[in-house]
Design an enzyme around this catalytic site. Structure first.
Site, PDB file in Angstrom:
ATOM      1  N   LYS A  15       0.849  -1.185   0.000  1.00 60.34           N
ATOM      2  CA  LYS A  15       0.000   0.000   0.000  1.00 60.34           C
ATOM      3  C   LYS A  15       0.881   1.230   0.000  1.00 60.34           C
ATOM      4  O   LYS A  15       1.647   1.466   0.942  1.00 60.34           O
ATOM      5  CB  LYS A  15      -0.919   0.006   1.223  1.00 60.34           C
ATOM      6  CG  LYS A  15      -1.739   1.288   1.307  1.00 60.34           C
ATOM      7  CD  LYS A  15      -2.830   1.223   2.349  1.00 60.34           C
ATOM      8  CE  LYS A  15      -3.570   2.542   2.406  1.00 60.34           C
ATOM      9  NZ  LYS A  15      -4.685   2.498   3.353  1.00 60.34           N
ATOM     10  N   ARG A  27     -10.905   9.951   1.199  1.00 59.85           N
ATOM     11  CA  ARG A  27     -10.833  10.686   2.473  1.00 59.85           C
ATOM     12  C   ARG A  27     -11.946  11.730   2.555  1.00 59.85           C
ATOM     13  O   ARG A  27     -12.436  12.025   3.639  1.00 59.85           O
ATOM     14  CB  ARG A  27      -9.441  11.304   2.642  1.00 59.85           C
ATOM     15  CG  ARG A  27      -8.367  10.219   2.766  1.00 59.85           C
ATOM     16  CD  ARG A  27      -6.956  10.782   2.847  1.00 59.85           C
ATOM     17  NE  ARG A  27      -5.954   9.717   2.756  1.00 59.85           N
ATOM     18  CZ  ARG A  27      -4.649   9.933   2.639  1.00 59.85           C
ATOM     19  NH1 ARG A  27      -4.186  11.163   2.606  1.00 59.85           N
ATOM     20  NH2 ARG A  27      -3.813   8.906   2.560  1.00 59.85           N
ATOM     21  N   LYS A  61       0.916  10.278   5.655  1.00 61.12           N
ATOM     22  CA  LYS A  61       1.007   8.873   6.049  1.00 61.12           C
ATOM     23  C   LYS A  61       2.312   8.228   5.579  1.00 61.12           C
ATOM     24  O   LYS A  61       2.420   7.016   5.484  1.00 61.12           O
ATOM     25  CB  LYS A  61      -0.213   8.121   5.505  1.00 61.12           C
ATOM     26  CG  LYS A  61      -1.546   8.645   6.058  1.00 61.12           C
ATOM     27  CD  LYS A  61      -2.725   7.728   5.722  1.00 61.12           C
ATOM     28  CE  LYS A  61      -4.006   8.200   6.419  1.00 61.12           C
ATOM     29  NZ  LYS A  61      -5.126   7.251   6.230  1.00 61.12           N
ATOM     30  N   GLU A 104       8.013  -6.840   2.144  1.00 59.36           N
ATOM     31  CA  GLU A 104       6.626  -6.811   2.637  1.00 59.36           C
ATOM     32  C   GLU A 104       5.894  -8.113   2.292  1.00 59.36           C
ATOM     33  O   GLU A 104       5.123  -8.631   3.101  1.00 59.36           O
ATOM     34  CB  GLU A 104       5.867  -5.609   2.039  1.00 59.36           C
ATOM     35  CG  GLU A 104       6.335  -4.239   2.514  1.00 59.36           C
ATOM     36  CD  GLU A 104       5.878  -3.914   3.937  1.00 59.36           C
ATOM     37  OE1 GLU A 104       5.154  -4.720   4.552  1.00 59.36           O
ATOM     38  OE2 GLU A 104       6.267  -2.844   4.450  1.00 59.36           O
ATOM     39  N   LYS A 144      -2.082  -1.561  -3.938  1.00 58.16           N
ATOM     40  CA  LYS A 144      -2.922  -0.366  -3.968  1.00 58.16           C
ATOM     41  C   LYS A 144      -2.073   0.893  -4.077  1.00 58.16           C
ATOM     42  O   LYS A 144      -1.088   0.995  -3.353  1.00 58.16           O
ATOM     43  CB  LYS A 144      -3.720  -0.353  -2.670  1.00 58.16           C
ATOM     44  CG  LYS A 144      -4.601   0.805  -2.438  1.00 58.16           C
ATOM     45  CD  LYS A 144      -5.189   0.663  -1.061  1.00 58.16           C
ATOM     46  CE  LYS A 144      -6.074   1.845  -0.816  1.00 58.16           C
ATOM     47  NZ  LYS A 144      -6.523   1.868   0.550  1.00 58.16           N
ATOM     48  N   SER A 197     -10.139   5.329  -5.223  1.00 58.88           N
ATOM     49  CA  SER A 197     -11.086   6.424  -5.430  1.00 58.88           C
ATOM     50  C   SER A 197     -10.623   7.422  -6.491  1.00 58.88           C
ATOM     51  O   SER A 197     -11.401   7.836  -7.342  1.00 58.88           O
ATOM     52  CB  SER A 197     -11.327   7.137  -4.091  1.00 58.88           C
ATOM     53  OG  SER A 197     -10.106   7.569  -3.522  1.00 58.88           O
ATOM     54  N   TYR A 217     -14.888   0.773  -7.353  1.00 58.69           N
ATOM     55  CA  TYR A 217     -16.157   1.476  -7.160  1.00 58.69           C
ATOM     56  C   TYR A 217     -17.050   1.302  -8.382  1.00 58.69           C
ATOM     57  O   TYR A 217     -18.246   1.559  -8.316  1.00 58.69           O
ATOM     58  CB  TYR A 217     -15.901   2.964  -6.866  1.00 58.69           C
ATOM     59  CG  TYR A 217     -15.062   3.132  -5.613  1.00 58.69           C
ATOM     60  CD1 TYR A 217     -15.659   3.084  -4.359  1.00 58.69           C
ATOM     61  CD2 TYR A 217     -13.672   3.258  -5.681  1.00 58.69           C
ATOM     62  CE1 TYR A 217     -14.897   3.181  -3.204  1.00 58.69           C
ATOM     63  CE2 TYR A 217     -12.902   3.355  -4.541  1.00 58.69           C
ATOM     64  CZ  TYR A 217     -13.519   3.314  -3.303  1.00 58.69           C
ATOM     65  OH  TYR A 217     -12.746   3.389  -2.175  1.00 58.69           O
TER      66      TYR A 217
END
Ligand code: PBG
Length: 322
Positions: free
Chosen positions: A194, A204, A216, A232, A247, A273, A312
């Site tokens: 991510k 958000r 972040k 990872e 992502k 998004s 979505y």
């Protein structure tokens, strides 16, 4: 000329035979924003066609999705500011919005696979995925909070919990907590790769979950890095992840491919998004064909190696695939 590659493209029938990648509604997961209330459908400003739905409206939407062959939904709750605190305590409330919604879905549409987000940000007054103290995200102190959240989601009926927080060691902490409560068949979809991406902006807005300060970048991956992904992947596999998620999706096809080539686990990709918003905005201007560009984006993520696609546009895509 002996070699004429065009012979394999000569007609729709031939093209179907030689197609190397397939996309079906069974590959799709529909992410959904849930909010308190009854008969509430509030469109997200930066995501035309996507709504914050009250649980009853969500059921209607999921019935449509189910009828089209979609078998998974990923839930994100919109939490009232008054219920937010630094520890995200509301996430442990057995009668909280998310827990009630999970129970409702499992009673109304039992074979819909419910995937829940494990991270503090929707519940945190700081808007971060981990616990914030004096400007720092405390990794190890966050783990029990995440594990507790995952257990409450499993208790409500979640099929798969999906830690999206990027704390080190969280997959193992969650696996141990689930097993201790005997939720041995609840799976973990780890947001393994991510990235700290600006493509999350519209999400958000939808949750009102943007960090109240800072960014972040101390926990999500640096977009410049590729090799780091191997580490990872190895860690999440060793800690007991069942699915690995990459992502965002389309800008990170190389990482989907890398995950595919370095793990035997199912690979998921999240068409996030901002990717959805770009397609919608360009098509509203008449500059792109939303339907075709959506299908092409999803197909490309499949081609790169993703088995499961969070989008979505899942309902739109499933309709087009009918
Ligand atoms: C947060 C979370 C984010 C998304 C899923 N879970 C946003 C973030 O990390 O800030 C983004 C999804 C999207 O943009 O569609 N735990």
């Amino acid at each position: 000329m002996i070699d004429r590659p065009r012979r394999n493209r000569v007609s729709p029938g031939v093209r179907e035979f030689v197609a190397e990648t397939r996309l079906t509604p069974h590959n799709l997961v529909l992410p959904a924003f849930v909010q308190e209330g009854n008969q509430v459908r509030l469109e997200v400003g930066s995501m035309p066609g996507v709504f914050r739905l009250s649980p009853d409206e969500l059921i209607k939407e999921l019935r449509v999705a189910h009828g089209l062959g979609i078998r998974g939904t990923a839930l994100f709750p919109v939490i009232d500011d008054a219920l937010k605190d630094p520890y995200g305590k509301e996430s442990l409330n057995p009668d909280g919005l998310l827990q009630r919604t999970i129970r409702l879905i499992k009673s109304e549409i039992p074979d819909m696979i419910v995937i829940t987000d494990v991270a503090l940000d929707p519940y945190s007054s700081d808007g971060h995925d981990g616990l914030l103290k004096d400007g720092e995200i405390l990794n190890d102190e966050t783990l029990p909070l995440l594990a507790g959240m995952a257990v409450e989601q499993a208790r409500a009926g979640a099929d798969i919990v999906a830690p999206s927080d990027m704390m080190d060691g969280r997959v193992l902490a969650i696996r141990e907590a689930l097993d201790e409560e005997n939720f041995i068949n609840v799976g973990i979809c780890s947001y393994c790769l991510k990235y700290a991406s600006y493509f999350y902006g519209p999400f958000r807005d939808a949750l009102d979950s943007a960090p109240r300060g800072g960014d972040k970048k101390t926990y999500q991956m640096d977009v410049r890095n590729q090799r780091e992904a191997l580490r990872e992947i190895q860690l999440d596999e060793a800690e007991g992840a069942d699915w690995l998620l990459v992502k965002p999706g389309l800008p990170f096809l190389d990482m989907i491919r890398m995950a595919r080539e370095n793990s035997e686990l199912p690979i998921a990709a999240y068409h996030v998004s901002g990717e959805y918003a770009m397609l919608k905005a360009a098509s509203e201007k008449g500059w792109l064909d939303y339907d075709q560009c959506l299908l092409e984006s999803l197909m490309c993520m499949r081609r790169a190696g993703a088995d499961i696609l969070f989008t979505y546009g899942a309902i739109d895509a499933a309709r087009l695939l009918q």
